[in-house]
Write a protein that holds these residues in place. Sequence first.
Motif, mmCIF file in Angstrom:
data_model
loop_
_atom_site.group_PDB
_atom_site.id
_atom_site.type_symbol
_atom_site.label_atom_id
_atom_site.label_comp_id
_atom_site.label_asym_id
_atom_site.label_seq_id
_atom_site.Cartn_x
_atom_site.Cartn_y
_atom_site.Cartn_z
ATOM 1 N N ALA A 11 -11.887 11.033 14.593
ATOM 2 C CA ALA A 11 -10.778 10.459 15.338
ATOM 3 C C ALA A 11 -9.605 11.424 15.308
ATOM 4 C CB ALA A 11 -10.368 9.110 14.742
ATOM 5 N N GLN A 12 -8.709 11.243 16.215
ATOM 6 C CA GLN A 12 -7.469 11.998 16.209
ATOM 7 C C GLN A 12 -6.360 11.132 15.637
ATOM 8 O OE1 GLN A 12 -6.884 13.430 20.250
ATOM 9 N NE2 GLN A 12 -7.950 15.335 19.747
ATOM 10 N N ALA A 13 -5.348 11.772 15.135
ATOM 11 C CA ALA A 13 -4.207 11.035 14.609
ATOM 12 C C ALA A 13 -3.685 10.062 15.658
ATOM 13 C CB ALA A 13 -3.114 11.997 14.181
ATOM 14 N N PRO A 87 -4.195 11.943 9.349
ATOM 15 C CA PRO A 87 -5.128 12.886 8.711
ATOM 16 C C PRO A 87 -5.389 12.546 7.239
ATOM 17 C CG PRO A 87 -3.603 14.070 10.110
ATOM 18 C CD PRO A 87 -3.132 12.641 10.085
ATOM 19 N N GLU A 88 -4.409 12.003 6.569
ATOM 20 C CA GLU A 88 -4.606 11.650 5.156
ATOM 21 C C GLU A 88 -5.522 10.448 4.953
ATOM 22 O OE1 GLU A 88 -1.681 12.124 6.766
ATOM 23 O OE2 GLU A 88 -0.127 10.737 6.026
ATOM 24 N N ASP A 89 -5.930 9.817 6.041
ATOM 25 C CA ASP A 89 -6.931 8.741 5.949
ATOM 26 C C ASP A 89 -8.352 9.301 5.889
ATOM 27 O OD1 ASP A 89 -4.958 6.840 8.275
ATOM 28 O OD2 ASP A 89 -5.048 6.609 6.094
ATOM 29 N N THR A 90 -8.492 10.598 6.062
ATOM 30 C CA THR A 90 -9.809 11.237 6.016
ATOM 31 C C THR A 90 -10.436 11.046 4.646
ATOM 32 O OG1 THR A 90 -9.244 12.891 7.678
ATOM 33 C CG2 THR A 90 -11.038 13.427 6.153
ATOM 34 N N ALA A 91 -11.634 10.457 4.629
ATOM 35 C CA ALA A 91 -12.325 10.158 3.375
ATOM 36 C C ALA A 91 -13.666 9.519 3.688
ATOM 37 C CB ALA A 91 -11.494 9.191 2.523
ATOM 38 N N ILE A 92 -14.459 9.360 2.664
ATOM 39 C CA ILE A 92 -15.644 8.511 2.759
ATOM 40 C C ILE A 92 -15.193 7.110 2.370
ATOM 41 C CG2 ILE A 92 -17.961 8.026 1.922
ATOM 42 C CD1 ILE A 92 -18.223 10.995 1.268
ATOM 43 N N GLY A 115 -21.374 4.215 1.918
ATOM 44 C CA GLY A 115 -20.228 4.973 2.398
ATOM 45 C C GLY A 115 -20.402 5.435 3.829
ATOM 46 N N THR A 116 -19.273 5.541 4.514
ATOM 47 C CA THR A 116 -19.264 6.054 5.874
ATOM 48 C C THR A 116 -18.070 6.996 6.013
ATOM 49 O OG1 THR A 116 -19.291 5.428 8.237
ATOM 50 C CG2 THR A 116 -17.950 4.062 6.784
ATOM 51 N N GLN A 117 -18.312 8.148 6.618
ATOM 52 C CA GLN A 117 -17.293 9.193 6.695
ATOM 53 C C GLN A 117 -16.308 8.913 7.821
ATOM 54 O OE1 GLN A 117 -16.918 12.276 4.784
ATOM 55 N NE2 GLN A 117 -14.952 12.250 5.870
ATOM 56 N N VAL A 118 -15.038 9.016 7.501
ATOM 57 C CA VAL A 118 -13.977 8.944 8.501
ATOM 58 C C VAL A 118 -13.201 10.259 8.436
ATOM 59 C CG1 VAL A 118 -11.816 7.824 9.158
ATOM 60 C CG2 VAL A 118 -13.768 6.444 8.409
#
Length: 122
Positions: A11-13, A87-92, A115-118
């Motif tokens: 996703a984009q910000a 961008p700081e929401d990027t995580a599994i 888990g699912t990657q974002v």
Amino acid sequence: VQLQASGGGLAQAGDSLRLSCAASGRAFRGYTIAWFRQAPGKEREFVAAISWRVDIKYYADSVKGRFTVSRDNAKNTMYLQMNRLKPEDTAIYYCAAQSLGVEVSAPLYGYWGQGTQVTVSS
């Protein structure tokens, strides 16, 4: 309880994503379901949780006002609607379950999905 998380992606910000967590294997009844996330090099952190009766929802300060947790007990499924992604929401992202009530501590959750990657780009 077996948990299956899905719905992650790129996703984009500012974009939105909705994660799902489907439960199977035994009765979903009475279980609090939570979302945790883990970014590379960081510890797993609490994101949101929802009680069985949907009367208690709790969010980490970092996502409050942007993320919404919900569940459909008839479908044994829980959701995390993520809006205004950063961008700081990027995580599994992991979903987890336990029967103690709404808790933010990962070790209290006995059941975990895979888990699912974002990934959120700026």
